[in-house]
Design an enzyme around this catalytic site. Structure first.
Site, PDB file in Angstrom:
ATOM      1  N   GLY A 115       0.814  -1.197   0.000  1.00  0.00           N
ATOM      2  CA  GLY A 115       0.000   0.000   0.000  1.00  0.00           C
ATOM      3  C   GLY A 115       0.853   1.255   0.000  1.00  0.00           C
ATOM      4  N   CYS A 116       0.239   2.374  -0.347  1.00  0.00           N
ATOM      5  CA  CYS A 116       0.983   3.629  -0.488  1.00  0.00           C
ATOM      6  C   CYS A 116       1.515   4.132   0.855  1.00  0.00           C
ATOM      7  CB  CYS A 116       0.121   4.675  -1.170  1.00  0.00           C
ATOM      8  SG  CYS A 116      -1.509   4.935  -0.429  1.00  0.00           S
ATOM      9  N   TYR A 117       0.645   4.226   1.867  1.00  0.00           N
ATOM     10  CA  TYR A 117       1.113   4.661   3.180  1.00  0.00           C
ATOM     11  C   TYR A 117       2.141   3.691   3.741  1.00  0.00           C
ATOM     12  CZ  TYR A 117      -2.396   8.359   3.971  1.00  0.00           C
ATOM     13  OH  TYR A 117      -3.137   9.522   3.922  1.00  0.00           O
TER      14      TYR A 117
END
Length: 342
Positions: free
Chosen positions: A146-148
């Site tokens: 995921g991005c975070y």
């Protein structure tokens, strides 16, 4: 090679299509929906930016997909690949999954954080977490991070892997642009609300928290928890994660710098900012993660700032990086090496 994209019309899917369209090792791109009952559509009717691309988005058919392609990318909403993964896992077919469905090894954790039915435990065990700087996967099913999680893990890796911090002191204040929320309009993503505004959301509830903890515990089993806050800011794309932690006795600026240089000195997509601080603008439309750090002698606190483009390093860019690892290509192939500027 031929590549399939399932779910091309979302932001991550469209950026992935752009990258694969310019990838020298990709000959043809085949597009599919994720429902077998859907009528065929055309890409140019779904994404106005691709008005000259009259390519059909075909209904989902796993046999046709595996017969016509060498690798499959899923850029689908949560809950889709948990239902579709089994045939690919059985065939050991190359898959790069940008959704969160196969990242967590514990089905109960997935159900708790995503509020959807998880894939079976035996399927989750076969998927490999593809944090590209540390987990190069050469075959099988890749769960793209995921991005975070990407921004946070790249910032924390030197501190945790080198055992430089009090593991109970980790605090992450992460800020993201609007594209991270996807294309669907909501009250909080309406221009009149978010313009000249910022708003915390999913405080202590963000689905990337267990993903971050899972990877941190592989680096150091002593990690129990972290304080993780996400905030929406009025930019289109980008993430800035400000990471705080208390150093262990004897840790100084010299040891911090040595840890970052040892972890990332030879990494093509991590840039160490030693003078000044990273900014979102300087990684825009690129696969770079820029990192800056400092130790405050007064508060005795380490600050690491990690910035990425959430649609590139946080999604499609890292997926292409994982494609290059999988097929033993130069990891920069098909990825822009200069950020968009200004």
């Amino acid at each position: 090679m031929n590549a399939a994209i399932i779910g091309v019309t979302g932001y991550s899917g469209t950026v992935l299509y752009q990258l694969l369209s310019q990838h020298p090792a990709v000959e043809d791109i085949h597009l599919y929906g994720h429902q077998d009952t859907a009528a065929p559509r055309f890409l140019n009717d779904e994404v106005e930016a691709f008005c000259d691309r009259r390519i059909m988005i075909e209904p989902y058919d796993v046999r046709k997909i595996m017969a016509a392609n060498d690798v499959v990318f899923f850029a689908t909403p949560a809950g889709v690949t948990a239902k579709l993964a089994q045939p690919y896992l059985d065939a050991d077919f190359p898959v790069i999954d940008l959704s969160g469905d196969m990242r967590l090894k514990d089905p109960k954790e997935y159900a708790k954080w995503y509020h959807k039915d998880p894939a079976p435990a035996d399927q989750l065990a076969k998927a490999q977490y593809g944090l590209a700087e540390f987990n190069a996967v050469h075959a099988g099913y890749v769960a793209n991070p995921g991005c975070y999680a990407t921004a946070t893990l790249l910032g924390l890796a030197p501190l945790v892997k080198k055992h430089l911090i009090d593991l109970d002191s980790i605090i992450v204040d992460a800020k993201s642009g609007l594209s991270g929320a996807g294309k669907k309009l909501t009250t909080s993503s309406h221009f009149a609300w978010i313009n000249e505004n910022s708003q915390p959301y999913k405080v202590n509830q963000h689905q990337h928290i267990p993903e971050i903890l899972q990877q941190l515990r592989q680096w150091d089993a002593g990690v129990k928890a972290l304080q993780f806050t996400t905030t929406l800011i009025p930019v289109t794309r980008g993430i800035m994660a400000s990471i705080y932690a208390k150093p262990l006795p004897g840790v100084d600026e010299e040891k911090l710098t040595a840890a970052f240089e040892e972890c990332y000195g030879k990494r093509r997509f991590v840039r160490l900012i030693k003078n000044g601080w990273p900014s979102i603008k300087e990684v825009s439309h690129s696969n770079f993660c820029d990192l800056g750090w400092a130790l405050d002698p007064n508060s005795h606190t380490i600050l690491v700032v990690s910035v990425i483009d959430n649609l590139m390093k946080g999604a499609a860019g890292q997926a292409v990086q994982n494609l290059n690892h999988m097929f033993e290509l130069d990891e920069t192939l098909g990825l822009p090496m200069v950020p968009s500027w200004p």
